[in-house]
Design a protein around this motif. Sequence first.
Motif, short mmCIF file in Angstrom:
data_model
loop_
_atom_site.label_atom_id
_atom_site.label_comp_id
_atom_site.label_asym_id
_atom_site.label_seq_id
_atom_site.Cartn_x
_atom_site.Cartn_y
_atom_site.Cartn_z
N SER A 110 -10.35 7.83 -9.15
CA SER A 110 -10.24 9.17 -9.66
C SER A 110 -9.88 9.18 -11.29
O SER A 110 -10.44 9.87 -11.93
N ILE A 111 -9.07 8.34 -11.42
CA ILE A 111 -8.66 8.19 -12.97
C ILE A 111 -9.72 7.35 -13.68
O ILE A 111 -9.92 8.00 -14.97
N ARG A 112 -10.44 6.57 -13.15
CA ARG A 112 -11.74 6.15 -13.72
C ARG A 112 -12.69 7.11 -13.96
O ARG A 112 -13.49 7.19 -15.00
N GLN A 113 -12.92 8.07 -13.07
CA GLN A 113 -13.92 8.99 -13.48
C GLN A 113 -13.45 10.16 -14.37
O GLN A 113 -14.23 10.99 -14.64
N GLY A 114 -12.14 10.14 -14.91
CA GLY A 114 -11.68 10.99 -15.82
C GLY A 114 -11.21 12.26 -14.88
O GLY A 114 -10.77 13.16 -15.66
N SER A 115 -11.05 12.33 -13.78
CA SER A 115 -10.41 13.27 -12.82
C SER A 115 -9.04 13.43 -12.92
O SER A 115 -8.55 12.31 -13.30
N VAL A 116 -8.48 14.54 -12.61
CA VAL A 116 -7.03 14.51 -12.26
C VAL A 116 -6.59 13.61 -11.33
O VAL A 116 -6.99 14.02 -10.06
N PRO A 117 -5.60 12.51 -11.43
CA PRO A 117 -5.44 11.67 -10.33
C PRO A 117 -4.69 12.35 -9.28
O PRO A 117 -3.81 13.23 -9.57
N PRO A 118 -5.15 12.12 -7.96
CA PRO A 118 -4.26 12.83 -7.07
C PRO A 118 -2.84 11.95 -6.66
O PRO A 118 -2.73 10.78 -7.07
N LYS A 119 -1.84 12.86 -6.39
CA LYS A 119 -0.53 12.10 -6.03
C LYS A 119 -0.58 11.50 -4.85
O LYS A 119 -1.41 11.89 -3.70
N VAL A 120 0.06 10.45 -4.38
CA VAL A 120 -0.07 9.81 -3.38
C VAL A 120 1.21 9.82 -2.33
O VAL A 120 2.28 9.01 -2.89
N PHE A 121 1.24 10.27 -1.35
CA PHE A 121 2.64 10.25 -0.47
C PHE A 121 2.19 9.34 0.79
O PHE A 121 1.24 9.39 1.40
N VAL A 122 3.23 8.46 1.01
CA VAL A 122 3.19 7.38 1.75
C VAL A 122 4.25 7.52 2.52
O VAL A 122 5.59 7.54 2.27
N SER A 123 3.92 7.79 4.19
CA SER A 123 5.00 8.02 5.00
C SER A 123 5.15 6.82 6.06
O SER A 123 3.98 6.35 6.54
N SER A 124 6.23 6.05 6.06
CA SER A 124 6.70 5.12 6.75
C SER A 124 5.80 3.90 6.48
O SER A 124 5.14 3.38 7.53
N PRO A 125 5.63 3.43 5.33
CA PRO A 125 4.79 2.20 5.07
C PRO A 125 5.21 0.95 5.62
O PRO A 125 6.18 0.82 5.97
N ALA A 126 4.28 -0.05 5.62
CA ALA A 126 4.72 -1.40 6.06
C ALA A 126 5.65 -2.12 4.90
O ALA A 126 5.51 -1.83 3.74
N ALA A 127 6.25 -3.04 5.22
CA ALA A 127 6.97 -3.94 4.31
C ALA A 127 6.23 -4.01 3.13
O ALA A 127 5.23 -4.69 3.14
N GLY A 128 7.01 -3.94 2.01
CA GLY A 128 6.25 -4.57 0.70
C GLY A 128 5.48 -3.34 -0.09
O GLY A 128 4.82 -3.65 -0.97
N PHE A 145 -6.26 1.00 0.08
CA PHE A 145 -7.07 1.80 -0.14
C PHE A 145 -6.62 3.09 -0.68
O PHE A 145 -7.46 3.41 -1.58
N ALA A 146 -5.58 3.83 -0.29
CA ALA A 146 -5.06 4.86 -0.97
C ALA A 146 -5.00 4.61 -2.41
O ALA A 146 -5.45 5.53 -3.34
N GLN A 147 -4.38 3.65 -3.07
CA GLN A 147 -4.33 3.22 -4.34
C GLN A 147 -5.56 3.10 -4.95
O GLN A 147 -5.58 3.61 -6.20
N ASP A 148 -6.66 2.48 -4.37
CA ASP A 148 -7.98 2.20 -4.87
C ASP A 148 -8.59 3.84 -5.06
O ASP A 148 -9.35 3.96 -6.20
N LEU A 149 -8.36 4.49 -4.19
CA LEU A 149 -9.09 5.75 -4.07
C LEU A 149 -8.15 6.61 -5.34
O LEU A 149 -9.14 7.36 -6.03
N ALA A 150 -7.17 6.50 -5.43
CA ALA A 150 -6.08 7.19 -6.60
C ALA A 150 -6.76 6.78 -7.90
O ALA A 150 -7.14 7.63 -8.97
N LEU A 151 -6.94 5.41 -8.27
CA LEU A 151 -7.24 4.77 -9.39
C LEU A 151 -8.69 5.00 -9.67
O LEU A 151 -9.13 5.18 -10.92
#
Length: 158
Positions: free
Chosen positions: A78-96, A70-76
């Motif tokens: 914003s790129i499709r909109q032509g906005s400045v893409p947000p940085k994505v910080f992931v804390s303790s993610p699941a494997a993979g 979901f976070a990746q889709d959200l960031a992408l």
Amino acid sequence: TATKLERRCRVAVALRPRCFLLALFLCSSWTLWLIGSGAWPGVPPMPLERESAGTEAILVLGGEPERDIFAQDLALASIRQGSVPPKVFVSSPAAGAEARLQKLAEKGLLHISYEALDTLGNFVTTRPLLLAARVRRLRLVTSAYHMRRGMAIANWTI
């Protein structure tokens, strides 16, 4: 004189309305929680383009692969909109997570931390990164049942 069985029956009949009111209260509370948490089945989510507007960074509280996606889709979005893409910080993610978030890593937008052991740790370990990036508008991605606690800790630590 009333027998022991008769007294028990009278007590059970007297308690029946109270049990009904308690069950009604619990069902109403649960329904209101579902609506308030956004977990109500059948309610369509907001379009990602509207969700991502103005976001400088996305903080994902790890645990479920769906959060990363979901976070990746959200960031992408914003790129499709032509906005400045947000940085994505992931804390303790699941494997993979590295494989799931490869598109963000290729664009230099991904920061993964495996240091946190709990919700408070998620914020404590990512706070210095967020401050260094001068993030003022942060979007939190976590599960619906975890959002209130996450928001409370975010407001307290960041």
